[in-house]
Design a protein around this motif. Sequence first.
Motif, PDB file in Angstrom:
ATOM      1  N   ASP A 105      -6.650   3.227  20.633  1.00  0.00           N
ATOM      2  CA  ASP A 105      -7.675   2.578  21.458  1.00  0.00           C
ATOM      3  C   ASP A 105      -8.505   3.621  22.204  1.00  0.00           C
ATOM      4  OD1 ASP A 105      -6.882   0.087  20.647  1.00  0.00           O
ATOM      5  OD2 ASP A 105      -5.906  -0.484  22.534  1.00  0.00           O
ATOM      6  N   MET A 106      -7.843   4.660  22.725  1.00  0.00           N
ATOM      7  CA  MET A 106      -8.565   5.751  23.394  1.00  0.00           C
ATOM      8  C   MET A 106      -9.427   6.517  22.403  1.00  0.00           C
ATOM      9  SD  MET A 106      -8.064   5.634  26.599  1.00  0.00           S
ATOM     10  CE  MET A 106      -8.719   7.260  27.036  1.00  0.00           C
ATOM     11  N   THR A 108     -11.017   5.292  19.905  1.00  0.00           N
ATOM     12  CA  THR A 108     -12.239   4.506  19.746  1.00  0.00           C
ATOM     13  C   THR A 108     -13.108   4.583  20.999  1.00  0.00           C
ATOM     14  OG1 THR A 108     -11.138   2.964  18.240  1.00  0.00           O
ATOM     15  CG2 THR A 108     -13.132   2.191  19.308  1.00  0.00           C
ATOM     16  N   LYS A 109     -12.477   4.427  22.151  1.00  0.00           N
ATOM     17  CA  LYS A 109     -13.220   4.431  23.408  1.00  0.00           C
ATOM     18  C   LYS A 109     -13.968   5.739  23.626  1.00  0.00           C
ATOM     19  CE  LYS A 109     -12.564   3.649  28.380  1.00  0.00           C
ATOM     20  NZ  LYS A 109     -11.570   3.335  29.447  1.00  0.00           N
TER      21      LYS A 109
END
Length: 414
Positions: A105-106, A108-109
């Motif tokens: 997720d990080m 992507t972020k």
Amino acid sequence: MVQNYQTEAPGLTLSTAMQEAARCLLCEDAPCSKACPAHTDPARFIRSLRFRNVKGAAEVIRENNALGAVCARVCPTERYCELACPRGQIDQPIRIGDLQRYITDMETKLGMEILKPGKDTGKRVAIIGAGPAGLQAATTLRQQGIGVTIFEAQAKAGGYLTYGIPEYRLPQVIIDHEVDRIVKLCVDLRCGVRVGQDVSWDHLKAIYDAILVTVGCQAAKELQQLANNVCTESAISFLARVKSGQLTAADLPSEVLVIGGGDVAMDVATTLKRLGVPHVTDVAYEEFSEFRASKTELAGTRQTGVTLIDGYKPVAAHQNRVTFRHRKMAAELTITADKIIYAVGQKMDLTGLVVDLQHNERILGAAKYHTADPRVFAAGDIVPGDQTVVFAVQKGKEAATEICRILLGGNEND
């Protein structure tokens, strides 16, 4: 309590991720990494995370698993890496899947771009099917400089990820991000193209150096007792219609019977409750001690209020009424429901494909994903092995590695 079908459970925060990573015993022999079918290497990415090196952790995941964000959400880690975790002998295994989700997720972020194509070799491979095995194979081939075209019959890539796994478990946006990363490697993805109908098998063999078949097991197995019953629907059909928005809560009756004891059956039952169906009953052939569904899936289904009945097999059906008989006791029960959904397994459908997989199914694993045709290979759920996403990733990677060996040369043991 009814939960929204779209709502994914929240993931770890920076604080909780670091706390969980700090629990890792940093085992020298890394049994968690050895237990991962896709070799995603949890030991290495947890070590990186403990030093707050999120980019390094993401690189470890991506160098081994092109679908790292997907597997973080749907892999039955309790059977693999977390089962092998020595921390489980002290209190609880490290939440490896949750840590992997936090890291990806990080990734992507922060807009990380980790995957890179290799130097062009002039070789080209056609992949039939854009499910997990096909997507991972495409990544591995491009990293070795082999050109890839994926032919996908459906309108979107992802296979069962897109058309089967419910939104609350695997949001479509996650799948789309994974596919985009792979396409950016200069993978030619052609959706809505059915091999054998829109493009001929002979055409593929004429212009590609090799063909990899990864069509998956997309057809539902049926129960003889429910044949031609207008009140029934397969789990594959039901989940696809819900995921694509063709079936909403307003279309569903108040009483639904689900037949099956695997993860797919649990997905169906939980989806029904999340969509607001008040009365959902699941009847499984397996007893709870032998359930094929993961503990996480089973617990989630129970939490939504589904009635679960184990140890019964269907013996007769008439329209919306099904009679079951217990496998071991002298007991029968009859259930009447407005709708019946069966989830009793899946099978391959090779319509239009001129490849003899059935003949070679027994030896595919030993033969490194070869078929009778030396230029045609097979991987994914249509070859022996567990039918999970993480195993599909493993098979896709291994099949692509074997194709690279054949096309680019190299030792058989490479």
